[in-house]
Write a protein that holds these residues in place. Structure first.
Motif, PDB file in Angstrom:
ATOM      1  N   HIS A   1     -10.722 -13.087   1.454  1.00 21.71           N
ATOM      2  CA  HIS A   1     -11.557 -11.989   1.976  1.00 21.71           C
ATOM      3  C   HIS A   1     -10.702 -10.973   2.734  1.00 21.71           C
ATOM      4  CE1 HIS A   1     -15.632 -13.301   0.991  1.00 21.71           C
ATOM      5  NE2 HIS A   1     -15.295 -14.540   1.299  1.00 21.71           N
ATOM      6  N   LEU A   2      -9.737 -11.467   3.497  1.00 23.90           N
ATOM      7  CA  LEU A   2      -8.885 -10.569   4.276  1.00 23.90           C
ATOM      8  C   LEU A   2      -7.998  -9.724   3.358  1.00 23.90           C
ATOM      9  CD1 LEU A   2      -7.841  -9.523   6.929  1.00 23.90           C
ATOM     10  CD2 LEU A   2      -6.336 -11.500   7.099  1.00 23.90           C
ATOM     11  N   LYS A   3      -7.426 -10.354   2.337  1.00 24.30           N
ATOM     12  CA  LYS A   3      -6.621  -9.585   1.372  1.00 24.30           C
ATOM     13  C   LYS A   3      -7.473  -8.498   0.722  1.00 24.30           C
ATOM     14  CE  LYS A   3      -3.933 -13.693   0.277  1.00 24.30           C
ATOM     15  NZ  LYS A   3      -3.867 -14.781  -0.740  1.00 24.30           N
ATOM     16  N   SER A   4      -8.721  -8.824   0.424  1.00 18.14           N
ATOM     17  CA  SER A   4      -9.621  -7.852  -0.202  1.00 18.14           C
ATOM     18  C   SER A   4      -9.813  -6.620   0.696  1.00 18.14           C
ATOM     19  CB  SER A   4     -10.972  -8.518  -0.492  1.00 18.14           C
ATOM     20  OG  SER A   4     -11.889  -7.595  -1.020  1.00 18.14           O
ATOM     21  N   SER A   5     -10.036  -6.839   1.991  1.00 13.36           N
ATOM     22  CA  SER A   5     -10.227  -5.704   2.907  1.00 13.36           C
ATOM     23  C   SER A   5      -8.929  -4.954   3.163  1.00 13.36           C
ATOM     24  CB  SER A   5     -10.806  -6.180   4.245  1.00 13.36           C
ATOM     25  OG  SER A   5     -12.222  -6.185   4.190  1.00 13.36           O
ATOM     26  N   THR A   6      -7.794  -5.638   3.086  1.00 14.43           N
ATOM     27  CA  THR A   6      -6.508  -4.986   3.343  1.00 14.43           C
ATOM     28  C   THR A   6      -6.099  -4.097   2.170  1.00 14.43           C
ATOM     29  OG1 THR A   6      -5.812  -6.837   4.707  1.00 14.43           O
ATOM     30  CG2 THR A   6      -4.086  -5.390   3.868  1.00 14.43           C
ATOM     31  N   ILE A   7      -6.226  -4.628   0.961  1.00 15.06           N
ATOM     32  CA  ILE A   7      -5.878  -3.838  -0.231  1.00 15.06           C
ATOM     33  C   ILE A   7      -7.004  -2.866  -0.564  1.00 15.06           C
ATOM     34  CG2 ILE A   7      -5.240  -3.961  -2.677  1.00 15.06           C
ATOM     35  CD1 ILE A   7      -3.111  -5.120  -0.767  1.00 15.06           C
ATOM     36  N   GLY A   8      -8.240  -3.281  -0.394  1.00 16.16           N
ATOM     37  CA  GLY A   8      -9.387  -2.403  -0.613  1.00 16.16           C
ATOM     38  C   GLY A   8     -10.032  -2.601  -1.977  1.00 16.16           C
ATOM     39  N   CYS A   9     -11.350  -2.422  -2.040  1.00 15.21           N
ATOM     40  CA  CYS A   9     -12.083  -2.730  -3.269  1.00 15.21           C
ATOM     41  C   CYS A   9     -12.190  -1.537  -4.218  1.00 15.21           C
ATOM     42  CB  CYS A   9     -13.468  -3.279  -2.943  1.00 15.21           C
ATOM     43  SG  CYS A   9     -14.562  -2.086  -2.183  1.00 15.21           S
ATOM     44  N   SER A  10     -11.522  -0.419  -3.904  1.00 17.42           N
ATOM     45  CA  SER A  10     -11.570   0.714  -4.833  1.00 17.42           C
ATOM     46  C   SER A  10     -10.329   1.585  -4.732  1.00 17.42           C
ATOM     47  CB  SER A  10     -12.814   1.577  -4.568  1.00 17.42           C
ATOM     48  OG  SER A  10     -12.634   2.391  -3.438  1.00 17.42           O
ATOM     49  N   GLU A  11     -10.113   2.370  -5.752  1.00 20.75           N
ATOM     50  CA  GLU A  11      -9.108   3.432  -5.748  1.00 20.75           C
ATOM     51  C   GLU A  11      -9.753   4.679  -6.346  1.00 20.75           C
ATOM     52  OE1 GLU A  11      -6.072   3.658  -4.557  1.00 20.75           O
ATOM     53  OE2 GLU A  11      -5.638   1.567  -4.091  1.00 20.75           O
ATOM     54  N   THR A  12      -9.313   5.845  -5.876  1.00 17.89           N
ATOM     55  CA  THR A  12      -9.771   7.108  -6.438  1.00 17.89           C
ATOM     56  C   THR A  12      -8.575   7.818  -7.065  1.00 17.89           C
ATOM     57  OG1 THR A  12     -11.501   7.285  -4.765  1.00 17.89           O
ATOM     58  CG2 THR A  12     -10.891   9.313  -5.916  1.00 17.89           C
ATOM     59  N   VAL A  13      -8.691   8.192  -8.329  1.00 15.94           N
ATOM     60  CA  VAL A  13      -7.572   8.811  -9.050  1.00 15.94           C
ATOM     61  C   VAL A  13      -8.017  10.175  -9.576  1.00 15.94           C
ATOM     62  CG1 VAL A  13      -5.905   8.520 -10.939  1.00 15.94           C
ATOM     63  CG2 VAL A  13      -6.722   6.525  -9.699  1.00 15.94           C
ATOM     64  N   ILE A  14      -7.090  11.116  -9.587  1.00 17.52           N
ATOM     65  CA  ILE A  14      -7.361  12.459 -10.088  1.00 17.52           C
ATOM     66  C   ILE A  14      -7.277  12.465 -11.618  1.00 17.52           C
ATOM     67  CG2 ILE A  14      -6.508  14.856 -10.094  1.00 17.52           C
ATOM     68  CD1 ILE A  14      -5.237  14.108  -7.261  1.00 17.52           C
TER      69      ILE A  14
END
Lengths: 132, 132, 132
Positions: free
Chosen positions: A85-98
């Motif tokens: 769970h901690l790794k998930s919050s540290t890396i993050g559950c999304s990315e935004t790409v142009i």
């Protein structure tokens, strides 16, 4: 709709290159310019962008994440996966790409990765496209 | 306007579930499809998405973040809250979530959390909606 | 086009305040409301938002990131910069900021930073604007 759902079968832990799946979604919608959100609805997984050339980078990242965020005897969550769970919050559950000229505006060495921290499981991620 | 501002009173540290407030903003604007940015304008706080079922997950995350990012005697920032600044950059000050069928496209176990790392304070966060 | 590309010369490691460059892009496009994605196409750099007042915060963050994500003898990646790749995935290669009344909706103490973890290099970042 500009919204796509993908399924993935994962191992115990690992980084899975999903760049071509995201690119397929962009091709399908004939998007020439905009942005794109890659999102996973799980709480022990993540989305990241990192080197696509040497697979040692991914294994080094997994190794170091396990050292940095170890399982701790003080954790109270009964499922025993608080480190994931901690790794998930540290890396993050999304990315935004142009998106530009009909393609993801990634760097030469960038790939988009689904990160499994608590598999094996069947996992999902979404690709949402916002056109200019 | 599609822009909403919320206020929160926090304790010393903690994760605060703000999912229903974000959902209210989406209902108010009658948005059926798009994306939504949840953003906090503070530098010792963060926004994250993680498990909404067992509160032990949140307390485990706070515990492990304090172990991973301790206060260090070498820190020079006079306010003494550099560890909180680091947690803010690691977790991140925003999340982007997909909106579909008039609702946040969250996973079953996902909630949106405001993370306080240097309270107690009165804090703010914004919700910005981009419609399809 | 609403897409801008910027170049930066970096040192070995450091946080570089790029807020005014992002603001210039918004002024140029006469955007009054929307969102803005700041994205770097590199895998050993990152974008973050943190305190713009005391430069000790940035040096404390760099110090603590080096302690938290050290170079490890077990790393296999031949280039020897796996720690920089990890910092990149932890901080993240992009930030999304709200635009309101023609300006970035930042907090009083927030600045946007390009983070160099493996310089010196010539680096790039993009600013993409999505208008309401």
């Amino acid at each position: 709709m500009n919204l796509f759902s993908f399924t993935l079968s994962t191992g115990k832990e690992g980084f899975y290159d999903i760049t071509s799946m995201v690119n397929d979604a962009i091709q399908t919608t004939h998007t020439s310019r905009g942005i794109c959100v890659i999102y996973t609805p799980h709480t022990t997984a993540a989305i990241t962008i990192n080197e696509n050339a040497d697979p040692d980078v991914q294994s080094d990242l997994i190794y170091a994440l396990n050292k940095t965020y170890p399982d701790r005897p003080e954790f109270k969550h009964m499922e025993g996966n608080s480190a994931a769970h901690l790794k998930s919050s540290t890396i993050g559950c999304s990315e935004t790409v142009i998106i530009d000229k009909g393609e993801l505006l990634l760097g030469t060495w960038q790939g988009i990765y689904f990160c499994e921290f608590d598999g094996p499981r069947t996992r999902k991620f979404y690709v949402k496209i916002i056109k200019d």
